[in-house]
Design a protein around this motif. Structure first.
Motif, mmCIF file in Angstrom:
data_model
loop_
_atom_site.group_PDB
_atom_site.id
_atom_site.type_symbol
_atom_site.label_atom_id
_atom_site.label_comp_id
_atom_site.label_asym_id
_atom_site.label_seq_id
_atom_site.Cartn_x
_atom_site.Cartn_y
_atom_site.Cartn_z
ATOM 1 N N ALA A 1 0.801 -1.224 0.000
ATOM 2 C CA ALA A 1 0.000 0.000 0.000
ATOM 3 C C ALA A 1 0.835 1.277 0.000
ATOM 4 N N VAL A 2 1.801 1.361 0.880
ATOM 5 C CA VAL A 2 2.507 2.629 1.075
ATOM 6 C C VAL A 2 3.469 2.935 -0.073
ATOM 7 N N TRP B 1 1.577 3.971 -3.155
ATOM 8 C CA TRP B 1 0.995 5.291 -2.919
ATOM 9 C C TRP B 1 2.056 6.386 -3.055
ATOM 10 N N ASP C 1 2.768 6.829 -6.783
ATOM 11 C CA ASP C 1 1.692 7.490 -7.523
ATOM 12 C C ASP C 1 1.483 8.938 -7.093
ATOM 13 N N ALA C 2 1.552 9.204 -5.807
ATOM 14 C CA ALA C 2 1.249 10.543 -5.306
ATOM 15 C C ALA C 2 2.400 11.524 -5.502
ATOM 16 N N SER D 1 9.659 4.483 3.615
ATOM 17 C CA SER D 1 8.541 3.867 4.332
ATOM 18 C C SER D 1 8.969 2.634 5.134
#
Length: 68
Positions: free
Chosen positions: A34-35, A38, A41-42, A54
């Motif tokens: 998930a992280v 993210w 993409d972000a 992370s």
């Protein structure tokens, strides 16, 4: 002069050990699944840089704090 004695803590049981390793395994899985995507993409961060950021913040630091 008295010799100092060290107290040795008893070993943890199977359930405590499984829950401890399980919790950190879930943190690792969440970070990878998930992280890191993210962050990519972000913010356009490379996955390897996302892993270092992370993985350190969400997996290694909690492990060190728990270990202390």
């Amino acid at each position: 002069m008295q010799a100092q004695t060290e107290t040795i803590s008893p070993p943890i049981g199977l359930a405590a050990s499984a829950s401890m390793f399980g919790a950190f395994s879930v943190l690792l899985w969440l970070t990878i699944m998930a992280v890191i995507p993210w962050l990519r993409d972000a913010f356009g961060i490379s996955p390897i840089i996302g892993w270092y950021v992370s993985g350190t913040a969400l997996v290694l630091v909690p492990m060190l704090i728990y270990g202390c």
